[in-house]
Structure formats: structure tokens, C-alpha cells
Write a protein that holds these residues in place. Structure first.
Motif, short mmCIF file in Angstrom:
data_model
loop_
_atom_site.label_atom_id
_atom_site.label_comp_id
_atom_site.label_asym_id
_atom_site.label_seq_id
_atom_site.Cartn_x
_atom_site.Cartn_y
_atom_site.Cartn_z
N ASP A 1 16.77 60.18 38.44
CA ASP A 1 17.83 59.41 39.12
C ASP A 1 18.11 60.04 40.48
OD1 ASP A 1 20.69 58.84 39.94
OD2 ASP A 1 20.52 57.52 38.20
N ARG A 2 17.85 59.29 41.54
CA ARG A 2 17.93 59.86 42.89
C ARG A 2 19.33 60.35 43.23
NH1 ARG A 2 14.15 59.57 47.04
NH2 ARG A 2 14.98 60.03 49.11
N THR A 3 20.36 59.60 42.83
CA THR A 3 21.72 60.03 43.13
C THR A 3 22.08 61.31 42.39
OG1 THR A 3 22.67 58.62 41.41
CG2 THR A 3 22.49 57.67 43.61
N MET A 4 21.58 61.47 41.16
CA MET A 4 21.86 62.68 40.40
C MET A 4 21.05 63.86 40.91
SD MET A 4 24.27 61.65 38.64
CE MET A 4 24.58 63.13 37.67
N ALA A 5 19.87 63.58 41.46
CA ALA A 5 19.08 64.64 42.10
C ALA A 5 19.82 65.18 43.32
CB ALA A 5 17.72 64.09 42.51
N ILE A 6 20.41 64.27 44.10
CA ILE A 6 21.19 64.69 45.26
C ILE A 6 22.44 65.45 44.81
CG2 ILE A 6 22.52 63.85 47.25
CD1 ILE A 6 20.46 61.52 47.41
N LYS A 7 23.06 64.97 43.75
CA LYS A 7 24.25 65.65 43.23
C LYS A 7 23.90 67.07 42.76
CE LYS A 7 28.16 65.23 40.02
NZ LYS A 7 28.11 66.64 39.58
N HIS A 8 22.75 67.23 42.13
CA HIS A 8 22.33 68.57 41.69
C HIS A 8 22.19 69.50 42.90
CE1 HIS A 8 20.41 71.71 39.34
NE2 HIS A 8 19.39 71.70 40.19
N ALA A 9 21.56 68.98 43.96
CA ALA A 9 21.42 69.78 45.19
C ALA A 9 22.79 70.11 45.76
CB ALA A 9 20.58 69.02 46.21
N TYR A 10 23.70 69.15 45.71
CA TYR A 10 25.06 69.34 46.21
C TYR A 10 25.78 70.43 45.40
CZ TYR A 10 29.63 67.94 48.10
OH TYR A 10 30.84 67.92 48.73
N ASP A 11 25.60 70.39 44.08
CA ASP A 11 26.31 71.33 43.20
C ASP A 11 25.83 72.77 43.36
OD1 ASP A 11 27.84 69.27 42.21
OD2 ASP A 11 26.62 68.97 40.41
N ILE A 12 24.56 72.95 43.72
CA ILE A 12 24.02 74.33 43.83
C ILE A 12 24.07 74.84 45.26
CG2 ILE A 12 22.50 73.99 41.83
CD1 ILE A 12 20.15 73.75 43.82
N ALA A 13 24.59 74.02 46.19
CA ALA A 13 24.60 74.40 47.60
C ALA A 13 25.45 75.64 47.84
CB ALA A 13 25.14 73.24 48.45
N GLN A 14 24.93 76.50 48.74
CA GLN A 14 25.64 77.71 49.13
C GLN A 14 25.71 77.77 50.66
OE1 GLN A 14 23.52 81.06 47.48
NE2 GLN A 14 23.50 80.20 45.40
N GLU A 15 26.62 78.57 51.15
CA GLU A 15 26.75 78.72 52.60
C GLU A 15 25.41 79.17 53.19
OE1 GLU A 15 29.43 81.11 55.94
OE2 GLU A 15 29.74 81.49 53.80
N GLY A 16 25.01 78.49 54.27
CA GLY A 16 23.76 78.84 54.94
C GLY A 16 22.56 78.05 54.46
N ASP A 17 22.73 77.27 53.37
CA ASP A 17 21.63 76.45 52.87
C ASP A 17 21.39 75.23 53.77
OD1 ASP A 17 21.43 78.16 50.73
OD2 ASP A 17 22.16 76.73 49.23
N TRP A 18 20.12 74.82 53.84
CA TRP A 18 19.75 73.54 54.45
C TRP A 18 19.17 72.69 53.33
CZ3 TRP A 18 18.58 72.33 60.01
CH2 TRP A 18 19.27 73.19 60.88
#
Length: 501
Positions: free
Chosen positions: A442-459
Motif C-alpha cells: 500500500d503506497r500510502t502506508m509505505a509513505i507513512k512508514h517512512a514518515y514514522d521512522i524519520a529522524q532529524e537530518g534524514d532525506w
């Protein structure tokens, strides 16, 4: 327009009038390939399509008032074709409708400066850069391309990178702008969408592995792109970026045929010499032309965008004599929807939405982030069903090389069963992922996973669709990559508000 005029143009390509009808007084009021849009006095062109054959709709077109018909079959093999309706048999109906449309709309390419841009990557960004520069210099521009069609100050939705021949000629005739810029895809050239149009300039960006499901080999792919440069007007010029073997080969080929060529690239013998590049978040580079040198700060990141800017500068110089005005236009560039669009996560991470869908384009994006100093690179992407499968392994390998984490997900399935696509994504991840990948269909959930693991300085890169809307329904109520990220940001802001209250 008289039917006789159309037949005269097509006769030069071997067309035959098969029905013994007097055509001297027949006047054509419009042209259509969709029988449902035919009205009295129209010319109907029967095009064999991928799903439907236009020859099967000739009877319907005649009932709606078609004054004449063009097709590829023999007249006696067509059901519902009256003897009193002129029928012109051609070897290629797509070519025929392009030539007929050009004649019907009175050769609109003669009335404007027409610039075509082709290549695998960079067509859209180069076209927007060139349009911005010209308009800042007071030169009005129409632009027909991947994201939208712009003419007479209005924006219209687009379906293909290059519109079909009928729509293209119609819009060119409508345009009151001084310059028309066209993104020209290889499919457009192969399918005769730009047939009959002559260009004042034709630009070549680069060539990399793409669309080989359609063209077969890189040699055939290059051969199709090369055809655009045969459509230059007398005195027209090719503008070529030479930092790839294909660009250098094109220059050699064109020079052998005495076609005027303007070159741009990082080698000093280019007419526009690109050097002193600092490819930071806002790249700074120097472009030298003749005895002039221009230092330009570009407001969009990436070495690949420096290349696009150099090519746009070279093309603009044919219409703007003052190089400093071109440089200023590049520095004030407003950007391209869906190309390196950046949104900020509350933690300080960057989310970048980009259309990149080839190995080279993905590498450009990810390498840019690495050079600029990304703490981690997270990459969300997928593949379209029934599209070039040969590039998939290379794209996963490229993402594994440059990313710290990548998430394989669905793009447009195009009729492929979800289970089949998921199995391929898992196989690609297992074979080429180097332990960095995960599959979330699920593309929206893939993006949400990336959002949830994001840390300062990440691209965090979300590539492949850019500004396009989703064709597949997903879990979150979003219709694009950008709207998915915006929903996540909104949800986070609402939670913060509730906490503080």
C-alpha cells in the motif's frame, strides 16, 4: 478546408482515393478519430488501436455525418461504408491524421517559434527552465508536456507527455504565444504525434535505459529520438548536451549532415562550457560562452539540474541576446511541480517528491542528497505494471547502493494482479536489496512508514509518480504522494494542538 487539399498532402505518401466520388466541392469542417465526436462535414480517420480498431466504427461515424473517411483497410473490406462517401486508403493512419491536422489547422508551426525537447531524463525540468527564462525576458510561451499544457496564460490537464497529433495541432493553432515548447517523448515520435511539425530548435538532454519494452534495444531507442532532428526547419538548430556517449554521437551524426549544432557540457570545447560546479542544495556553477562567463546560483538542487539549466541557457541564447538576463532568469526559477518538491517533517527530516522513474534519475536524486550531507537516505518507490521490466533490477540495486533504507511499494498496476507485483517486489528485494529493503504494497502506508521512522537530518525520497494522481485506491484518503505527506503532517499538527490544549 477542402478535402482535395488533404488528399493532395496524403497522396505524396502513397494514399489512394478508393471510392469513385466527386470530391471537388466537399469541404471538411473538422477532423476526428473518435466516431462519437464526429459531426456533419467531419473527416473521420480510422486508427487501429491497442484495444479498439477505428475501422469498426466507420459506420457509426458516417451515420453521425462524416463527409469522408481515411483508413488502412481496403474499402470493400469495411462494413457500413456507403459508396457515396469518399474513402482514402493510407498505409499509416496515425501519420495521415497528423498530416491532415497540420493542413486543416493551416500549419501552425509556421506561425510560431517551435522548440522540441527530447531525451530520457530532464525534458520536463528543461522545458520549465526555458519557459521561465523566456517569460521573464518578456517572451510569451506555450508549453505542452508531462505535467500540464500551458497556453495563452491558462493551464490544461494532460494525458500523455506529448499530446496526440490532432490535439497538438489544435492547441498550437489556438496559441497566441510567441514560442511553443514541446516535450517530445520517443512514443510520440514513433506514433507520429509530431509528424508534419517542423521545429526551430530541437534539444537533446541524455539517453538511458527506459522504454525498452517498447523499443527493444538502446540502438532502436536512440534511432527514434534521432528522428526529431530530421524535422528541423531550414535554418533550425539542434541543441545537445554532450556529457553522454549518445549526445556526442548525435552531434557527430548531425554535423556530418550539415545540421547546425549548439553544444553544452563539461568539456571545454563545448560552445557552452559548464565548469566550477558546486552541487550543493542550491548549486552554483559557471557557464562560459565565447568571451563571456556567467556564475549562476540555481534554486533547485542536484547536478542533473545544473545540466538541465546549461541546456536551457544554450537554447534561450538563440532568442535572448543578453546572457545576463538568461542567468537572472535561471536564478529566479520557480520550480517544477513533482520535481524535487520538498516538504519538512516536524523532526527536521526532508521529504522529497520526484518523478524519477529511471535508474539514472534515481541515482541523480539520491546522490544529490548524499553529496549535500543527508544523515540517512530513505527511498520509497515502485514499478508500473506492463512497463519496462528490464530496468527494475538496476533501480533496486541503485537504491540499495545510495539509500540506507528503501521501501518497495505499488505504483500503477496497469492490469497486473496485485499478488504478481508483490511477488516480484519481494524477489527483487531479496536478490538486490542488500538487507536494506522492505516491501509495503500500500503506497500510502509505505509513505507513512517512512514518515514514522524519520529522524532529524534524514532525506526521504518518494519517487516515480511526481505530481500524478493515484490510479489504485490505497488505505489513506489521499490521491497523490504529496497529499499523502500533507495528510501525515496535518495529522501530526492536530495531535500537537490537542496535546497543548
Amino acid at each position: 478546408m477542402r478535402l482535395q487539399n488533404v488528399i493532395h498532402v496524403l497522396a505524396e505518401r502513397g494514399a489512394l482515393l478508393q471510392q469513385p466520388v466527386n470530391i471537388d466541392k466537399i469541404k471538411i469542417e473538422g477532423i476526428e478519430s473518435n466516431s462519437g465526436k464526429v459531426a456533419a462535414g467531419f473527416l473521420f480517420v480510422a486508427i487501429p488501436g491497442y484495444k479498439h480498431d477505428g475501422h469498426d466504427f466507420i459506420e457509426d461515424a458516417v451515420k453521425r455525418g462524416a463527409a469522408a473517411v481515411i483508413g488502412e483497410r481496403e474499402a470493400d473490406a469495411i462494413a457500413g461504408l456507403p459508396e457515396n462517401v469518399p474513402y482514402v486508403q493510407v498505409s499509416n493512419a496515425r501519420e495521415a491524421i497528423a498530416l491532415a491536422a497540420s493542413r486543416f489547422y493551416e500549419k501552425p508551426d509556421r506561425k510560431r517559434t517551435v522548440i522540441g525537447i527530447t531525451g530520457t531524463n530532464g525534458k520536463t525540468t528543461t522545458s520549465f527552465l526555458l519557459r521561465d527564462v523566456l517569460e521573464q525576458a518578456g517572451i510569451s510561451c506555450s508549453l505542452f508536456g508531462t505535467i500540464a499544457n500551458f497556453l495563452n496564460g491558462e493551464e490544461r490537464k494532460t494525458v500523455n507527455t506529448t499530446p496526440d497529433a490532432l490535439q497538438l495541432n489544435r492547441m498550437m493553432a489556438e496559441s497566441n504565444d510567441e514560442v511553443i515548447i514541446l516535450e517530445v517523448s520517443s512514443h510520440a515520435i514513433e506514433q507520429y504525434r509530431v509528424e508534419g511539425i517542423n521545429f526551430d530548435m530541437a534539444l537533446f538532454t541524455n539517453l538511458s535505459k527506459e522504454h525498452l519494452d517498447y523499443h527493444g534495444t538502446m540502438e532502436e531507442y536512440f534511432g527514434v529520438k534521432r528522428k526529431l532532428f530530421d524535422q528541423l526547419k531550414i535554418g533550425g538548430k539542434a541543441v545537445v548536451f554532450t556529457d553522454t556517449p549518445w549526445g556526442r554521437r548525435l552531434v557527430t551524426d548531425l554535423e556530418e549532415k550539415d545540421v547546425p549544432v549548439i553544444t553544452a557540457g563539461q568539456v571545454q570545447d563545448n560552445e557552452f562550457w559548464l565548469n566550477s560546479i558546486q552541487a550543493d542544495e542550491e548549486p552554483v556553477f559557471t557557464l562560459q560562452h565565447l568571451d563571456q562567463s556567467y556564475t549562476i546560483s540555481l534554486p533547485i538542487p542536484g547536478l542533473h539540474n545544473v545540466y538541465n539549466a546549461a541546456l536551457a541557457f544554450a537554447a534561450a541564447s538563440e532568442l535572448i541576446s543578453d546572457g545576463s538576463r538568461i542567468a537572472s532568469g535561471l536564478e529566479n526559477f520557480k520550480g517544477v511541480p513533482g520535481r524535487f518538491e520538498m516538504l519538512r517533517h516536524a523532526c527536521g527530516a526532508r521529504f522529497i517528491i520526484d518523478y524519477a522513474h529511471t535508474t539514472d534519475a534515481v541515482q541523480y536524486c539520491l546522490h544529490t542528497a548524499k553529496r549535500i550531507g543527508a544523515k540517512r537516505i530513505v527511498h520509497v518507490f515502485g514499478f508500473r505494471g506492463n512497463r519496462d521490466t528490464g530496468k527494475r533490477e538496476m533501480m533496486v540495486a541503485a537504491s540499495a547502493k545510495y539509500s540506507d533504507i528503501f521501501i518497495l511499494t505499488f505504483d500503477d498496476l496497469n492490469g497486473i494482479e496485485p499478488g504478481e507485483m508483490e511477488a516480484e517486489l519481494r524477489a527483487l528485494n531479496e536478490e538486490h536489496g542488500q538487507g536494506k529493503g522492505v516491501v509495503i504494497t500500500d503506497r500510502t502506508m509505505a509513505i507513512k512508514h517512512a514518515y514514522d521512522i524519520a529522524q532529524e537530518g534524514d532525506w526521504i525520497f518518494i519517487t516515480g509518480k511526481g505530481p500524478e494522481t493515484y490510479r489504485t485506491p490505497f488505505f489513506m484518503p489521499a490521491d497523490s504522494d504529496r497529499s499523502t505527506v500533507e495528510l501525515l503532517l496535518q495529522d501530526q499538527n492536530e495531535k500537537k494542538t490537542l496535546k497543548s490544549s
